[in-house]
Design a protein around this motif. Structure first.
Motif, PDB file in Angstrom:
ATOM      1  N   GLY A  73       4.874  -6.072  13.344  1.00 14.79           N
ATOM      2  CA  GLY A  73       6.605  -6.176  13.113  1.00 14.79           C
ATOM      3  C   GLY A  73       6.931  -6.120  11.816  1.00 14.79           C
ATOM      4  O   GLY A  73       7.925  -6.595  11.604  1.00 14.79           O
ATOM      5  N   THR A  74       6.151  -5.720  10.994  1.00 12.61           N
ATOM      6  CA  THR A  74       6.564  -5.551   9.684  1.00 12.61           C
ATOM      7  C   THR A  74       7.833  -4.539   9.470  1.00 12.61           C
ATOM      8  O   THR A  74       7.842  -3.458   9.986  1.00 12.61           O
ATOM      9  N   PRO A  75       8.717  -4.971   8.676  1.00 13.97           N
ATOM     10  CA  PRO A  75       9.955  -4.025   8.526  1.00 13.97           C
ATOM     11  C   PRO A  75       9.576  -2.766   7.892  1.00 13.97           C
ATOM     12  O   PRO A  75       8.870  -2.814   7.097  1.00 13.97           O
ATOM     13  N   LYS A  76      10.593  -1.811   8.328  1.00 16.83           N
ATOM     14  CA  LYS A  76       9.948  -0.563   7.741  1.00 16.83           C
ATOM     15  C   LYS A  76      10.006  -0.437   6.441  1.00 16.83           C
ATOM     16  O   LYS A  76       9.135   0.209   5.766  1.00 16.83           O
ATOM     17  N   ARG A  77      10.920  -0.584   5.693  1.00  9.09           N
ATOM     18  CA  ARG A  77      11.016  -0.592   4.307  1.00  9.09           C
ATOM     19  C   ARG A  77       9.787  -1.288   3.675  1.00  9.09           C
ATOM     20  O   ARG A  77       9.271  -0.619   2.622  1.00  9.09           O
ATOM     21  N   GLU A  78       9.505  -2.426   3.915  1.00  7.42           N
ATOM     22  CA  GLU A  78       8.532  -3.110   3.261  1.00  7.42           C
ATOM     23  C   GLU A  78       7.100  -2.434   3.600  1.00  7.42           C
ATOM     24  O   GLU A  78       6.274  -2.304   2.861  1.00  7.42           O
ATOM     25  N   MET A  79       7.004  -2.061   4.854  1.00  8.44           N
ATOM     26  CA  MET A  79       5.709  -1.412   5.480  1.00  8.44           C
ATOM     27  C   MET A  79       5.724  -0.033   4.583  1.00  8.44           C
ATOM     28  O   MET A  79       4.490   0.459   4.085  1.00  8.44           O
TER      29      MET A  79
END
Length: 227
Positions: free
Chosen positions: A108-114
């Motif tokens: 569930g890592t946030p898209k921007r961080e991913m």
């Protein structure tokens, strides 16, 4: 960090895949597990990341007895262990970026961080310009680098590799091993299973030698002759 005490593994009543193994890998070590095909290398690694349970004895990873872990704790254990396989195990219908992203999506890592993390690791492994390519369009060495990227994207303290250069030519194999050395210098505990004696002589790390499921020798780093 990784300890085995009198560990045996028997499949379906057959002869032991592992028998009476006692060994210790300390935090921050780089070690090889070596032996011929059928020596028990893969089984040993599978015990460490709890793909298998020992028939006898105890396996401790970060002081947790893997046989006593409750089911809900297994994903936490595996988030701390990156695994690289000989056959890469990439998803052919997904791009390089998507293959690496898969390991973050399940958390569930946030898209921007991913996106930031993936591009960082792809650049580190020389794959930035391959991000939109599919695995089958890549060379064997590039596919293995994608597999490594996926294994390290969560910054696991332990990295396991099962015959990671088995399908690669000697020059590319050495390049891959230098990647593992660099990850080791950054603090990872690295365990590589391989039958490639020449590679072991070039890299010169501690070696655990298996034969027919038994630990027959431990060779210290300084004892390994350089070629």
């Amino acid at each position: 960090m990784i300890q085995l005490f009198n560990v045996s593994k028997i499949y379906h009543g057959d002869v032991p895949a592992l028998e009476g193994i006692t060994m210790r890998i300390t935090k921050g070590e780089f070690v090889f597990i070596t032996g011929k095909s059928g020596a028990g290398k893969t089984t040993l690694l599978r015990l460490i990341f709890r793909a298998e349970l020992p028939t006898k004895g105890s396996v401790l990873v970060n002081n947790f007895n893997i046989a006593r872990l409750q089911r809900h704790s297994i994903p936490f254990l595996r988030r701390n262990i990156g695994v690289v396989f000989q056959d890469f195990k990439l998803l052919p219908q997904k791009t390089v970026f998507e293959n690496v992203a898969f390991a973050l999506e399940v958390l569930g890592t946030p898209k921007r961080e991913m996106n930031q993390r993936i591009m960082h690791v792809l650049q580190y492994l020389g794959l930035k310009n391959k991000r939109d390519m599919f695995p089958l369009r890549l060379s064997g060495g590039e596919q293995q680098r994608v597999a490594i990227a996926r294994a390290i994207i969560n910054n696991p303290p332990i990295l396991l590799a099962d015959e990671p250069t088995g399908n690669l030519d000697p020059e590319i194999s050495l390049e891959i091993m230098h990647v593992f050395e660099d990850l080791h210098r950054q603090g990872s505990t690295v365990v590589v299973a391989t039958h490639d004696v020449d590679l072991i002589k070039k890299i010169r790390k501690k070696v655990f030698c298996l034969d027919k499921g038994k630990l027959i020798d431990v060779i210290a780093e300084e004892e390994i002759a350089s070629t």
